[in-house]
Design a protein around this motif. Structure first.
Motif, short mmCIF file in Angstrom:
data_model
loop_
_atom_site.label_atom_id
_atom_site.label_comp_id
_atom_site.label_asym_id
_atom_site.label_seq_id
_atom_site.Cartn_x
_atom_site.Cartn_y
_atom_site.Cartn_z
N ILE A 356 0.84 -1.21 0.00
CA ILE A 356 0.00 0.00 0.00
C ILE A 356 0.87 1.26 0.00
CG2 ILE A 356 -1.61 1.35 1.43
CD1 ILE A 356 -3.00 -1.33 2.12
N ASP A 357 1.90 1.28 0.83
CA ASP A 357 2.79 2.45 0.90
C ASP A 357 3.45 2.75 -0.45
OD1 ASP A 357 2.19 2.77 3.56
OD2 ASP A 357 4.02 1.82 4.30
N ILE A 358 3.98 1.71 -1.08
CA ILE A 358 4.72 1.90 -2.34
C ILE A 358 3.78 2.32 -3.46
CG2 ILE A 358 5.89 0.57 -4.16
CD1 ILE A 358 7.49 -0.78 -1.92
N VAL A 359 2.64 1.64 -3.58
CA VAL A 359 1.71 1.98 -4.66
C VAL A 359 1.17 3.39 -4.46
CG1 VAL A 359 -0.48 1.38 -5.77
CG2 VAL A 359 1.10 -0.43 -5.11
N ARG A 360 0.85 3.76 -3.22
CA ARG A 360 0.35 5.11 -2.94
C ARG A 360 1.38 6.17 -3.36
NH1 ARG A 360 -0.82 4.89 2.45
NH2 ARG A 360 -3.07 4.73 2.19
N GLU A 361 2.60 5.96 -2.94
CA GLU A 361 3.66 6.94 -3.21
C GLU A 361 3.94 7.07 -4.71
OE1 GLU A 361 8.36 7.27 -2.14
OE2 GLU A 361 7.07 6.39 -0.61
N ASN A 362 4.07 5.94 -5.39
CA ASN A 362 4.40 5.97 -6.82
C ASN A 362 3.25 6.49 -7.67
OD1 ASN A 362 6.87 4.99 -6.12
ND2 ASN A 362 6.51 2.89 -6.82
N TYR A 363 2.04 6.14 -7.29
CA TYR A 363 0.85 6.65 -8.01
C TYR A 363 0.76 8.17 -7.85
CZ TYR A 363 -4.09 7.22 -9.36
OH TYR A 363 -5.27 7.63 -9.95
N LYS A 364 0.93 8.63 -6.61
CA LYS A 364 0.82 10.08 -6.36
C LYS A 364 1.89 10.85 -7.13
CE LYS A 364 0.64 13.66 -2.85
NZ LYS A 364 0.86 14.03 -1.44
N SER A 365 3.11 10.31 -7.21
CA SER A 365 4.19 11.02 -7.90
C SER A 365 3.91 11.12 -9.41
CB SER A 365 5.53 10.35 -7.66
OG SER A 365 5.62 9.13 -8.37
N LYS A 366 3.15 10.16 -9.96
CA LYS A 366 2.86 10.18 -11.40
C LYS A 366 1.55 10.87 -11.74
CE LYS A 366 5.72 6.26 -12.49
NZ LYS A 366 5.85 4.85 -12.85
N ILE A 367 0.55 10.76 -10.86
CA ILE A 367 -0.80 11.27 -11.16
C ILE A 367 -1.06 12.61 -10.46
CG2 ILE A 367 -3.29 10.75 -11.05
CD1 ILE A 367 -1.75 9.04 -13.07
N GLY A 368 -0.43 12.82 -9.30
CA GLY A 368 -0.59 14.11 -8.64
C GLY A 368 -1.49 14.08 -7.42
N TYR A 369 -2.17 12.99 -7.19
CA TYR A 369 -2.99 12.85 -5.97
C TYR A 369 -2.98 11.38 -5.56
CZ TYR A 369 -6.45 11.73 -9.60
OH TYR A 369 -7.09 11.20 -10.70
N GLU A 370 -3.40 11.13 -4.33
CA GLU A 370 -3.30 9.77 -3.80
C GLU A 370 -4.48 8.89 -4.20
OE1 GLU A 370 -2.75 9.66 0.42
OE2 GLU A 370 -0.71 10.50 0.31
N PRO A 371 -4.24 7.59 -4.33
CA PRO A 371 -5.35 6.65 -4.48
C PRO A 371 -5.87 6.27 -3.10
CG PRO A 371 -3.28 5.46 -4.57
CD PRO A 371 -2.92 6.92 -4.34
N SER A 372 -6.98 5.56 -3.06
CA SER A 372 -7.49 5.00 -1.80
C SER A 372 -7.45 3.48 -1.90
CB SER A 372 -8.94 5.44 -1.56
OG SER A 372 -9.00 6.85 -1.46
N PHE A 373 -7.40 2.82 -0.75
CA PHE A 373 -7.30 1.37 -0.71
C PHE A 373 -8.39 0.82 0.20
CE2 PHE A 373 -3.19 3.14 -1.58
CZ PHE A 373 -2.67 2.32 -2.58
N TYR A 374 -9.05 -0.25 -0.25
CA TYR A 374 -10.08 -0.90 0.56
C TYR A 374 -9.77 -2.38 0.62
CZ TYR A 374 -12.32 3.39 -1.00
OH TYR A 374 -12.58 4.70 -1.30
N LEU A 375 -9.80 -2.91 1.83
CA LEU A 375 -9.61 -4.35 2.02
C LEU A 375 -10.98 -4.96 2.23
CD1 LEU A 375 -6.58 -4.30 4.45
CD2 LEU A 375 -6.56 -4.60 1.98
N SER A 376 -11.24 -6.03 1.51
CA SER A 376 -12.56 -6.63 1.67
C SER A 376 -12.48 -8.14 1.56
CB SER A 376 -13.52 -6.11 0.60
OG SER A 376 -14.78 -6.74 0.75
N GLY A 377 -13.19 -8.78 2.45
CA GLY A 377 -13.46 -10.19 2.25
C GLY A 377 -14.61 -10.31 1.26
N ILE A 378 -14.99 -11.54 0.97
CA ILE A 378 -16.13 -11.79 0.07
C ILE A 378 -17.30 -12.18 0.95
CG2 ILE A 378 -16.99 -13.32 -1.74
CD1 ILE A 378 -14.10 -13.34 -2.83
N GLY A 379 -18.37 -11.40 0.86
CA GLY A 379 -19.46 -11.53 1.81
C GLY A 379 -20.72 -12.16 1.22
N ASP A 380 -21.74 -12.23 2.06
CA ASP A 380 -23.05 -12.75 1.65
C ASP A 380 -23.82 -11.68 0.89
OD1 ASP A 380 -23.09 -15.43 2.63
OD2 ASP A 380 -23.26 -14.64 4.67
#
Length: 387
Positions: A356-380
């Motif tokens: 998450i740290d690496i993808v956030r940092e590298n994405y922001k340096s190329k796109i100019g703003y941060e992405p968001s991350f969501y962790l999810s199991g598979i639910g009913d």
């Protein structure tokens, strides 16, 4: 918002009395993109987060809608429901009520408070989640929970098509209404034949990567892609009796693709045929617990959506590239319609924080703003909460 907090807010809004609670998930499509209208398979699953509701019957024909996510409150009379732009989000449940009434099922007045934690505009199907929520509330409050679930799925799709005016397919409502914990659904969108497959990611987890570029597959691009697929199909039908591109095997397509002279039409058709094959393979690999092979299919799917179908865009390509370069990532791809929204990745749990740290940092340096991350199991799927 926790259910107990939602109940408390419901009491403040509508007074004391019996309260029934419901939950309806978001959904993500693991693989099988832009092939539902080409006669192919999709492999969606319900997520571990979504939309929640408290509901109570009334003794009249009035329905009150309120949400913790929006200030807007809407009051309607069941017998006079019409689409209104000013009612915004409430048009989705209103459309479901109209479709259920057309079928002659029981319904009366209700007080409803909803609260969702699906990010708006990310392509995780907050509208279909809300529609299925409304359908199951009506089923359980007034029809003893006896209505056929697949019929409710179809009603919700029809509500979005005819009442709201969004020409969606049936995958979203199906995945949300029919979801099962730790299972994905191999669905033929034409016949609605389906099979569940096990999703045991072992020491890996599903990460949703939100580009934070609001999804914008506009109507013209969508129609353009569909028209190109239809043109390819028309040409292939001169040589072979098929009703949809995905009826072809890869071998059959490779033999016939030279018939399609126009470059774009040929590329779109190739994506559809190959993506359909990848989806069937993904179903097999998941059932066999071959997570690394499944991850490779995700990356191949993204390459095809980028190069052949051309629906990804700078933000999605960047976030997928950065994910695939990060240690511990087994595979990643854009998911949903494209030109923004989300990607998914399968990531080793032990490497998750670093990923998450690496993808956030590298994405922001190329796109100019941060992405968001969501962790999810598979639910009913959509259901009443009994507590």
């Amino acid at each position: 918002m926790q259910i107990n907090e939602l109940k408390e807010e419901f009491r403040m809004l509508y007074g004391s009395g019996e309260i029934r609670t419901f939950t309806s998930p978001g959904r993500v499509n693991l693989i099988g993109e832009h092939i539902d209208y080409n006669g192919g398979y999709v492999l969606p699953c319900a997520l571990g987060f979504g939309t929640y509701a408290c509901a109570r019957k009334r003794n009249d024909r009035k329905i009150n809608f309120a949400s913790t996510n929006f200030h807007l409150k809407v009051e309607v009379d069941i017998d006079e429901i019409k689409f209104s732009e000013s009612d915004e989000w409430a048009n989705y449940p209103k459309g479901v009520i109209v479709e259920i009434m057309k079928k002659g099922y029981k319904i009366s007045g209700m007080d409803i408070l909803v609260s969702g934690n699906i990010p708006n505009g990310a392509g995780l199907s907050s509208s279909a989640s809300l529609e299925m929520l409304m359908a199951v509330i009506i089923d359980n409050l007034f029809n003893e929970g006896k209505l056929d679930r697949i019929e409710l799925v179809k009603l919700c799709q029809r509500a979005e098509n005819t009442f709201v005016g969004v020409n969606c397919g049936i995958m979203d409502q199906f995945a949300i209404g029919m979801g099962k914990q730790n299972k994905a659904i191999l669905l033929d969108c034409n016949t609605l034949k389906y099979n569940y497959c096990n999703v045991d990611l072992k020491d890996n987890c599903l990460v949703i990567l939100d580009t934070n570029k609001r999804r914008a597959l506009n109507e013209s691009k969508y129609n353009e892609r569909r028209a190109e697929c239809e043109e390819a199909l028309r040409i292939l039908q001169t040589q072979k009796q098929i009703n949809a591109l995905c009826e072809l095997s890869i071998e059959e397509f490779n033999e016939m693709e030279k018939l399609i002279k126009e470059d774009n039409a040929r590329k779109r058709a190739k994506h559809a045929v190959y993506e359909n094959e990848r989806t069937k393979e993904a179903y097999k690999y998941l059932n066999e617990g071959k997570i690394e092979k499944f991850g490779k299919l995700l990356a191949a799917s993204h390459n095809s959506l980028r190069d052949l179908y051309e629906v990804s865009g700078k933000e999605l390509d960047t976030i997928v590239d950065e994910a695939l370069k990060a240690k511990g990532c087994l595979g990643a791809r854009m998911t949903g319609a494209g030109f923004g929204g989300c990607a998914i990745a399968i990531v080793k749990k032990a490497k998750l924080d670093n990923f998450i740290d690496i993808v956030r940092e590298n994405y922001k340096s190329k796109i100019g703003y941060e992405p968001s991350f969501y962790l999810s199991g598979i639910g009913d799927g959509t259901e009443e909460i009994y507590s």
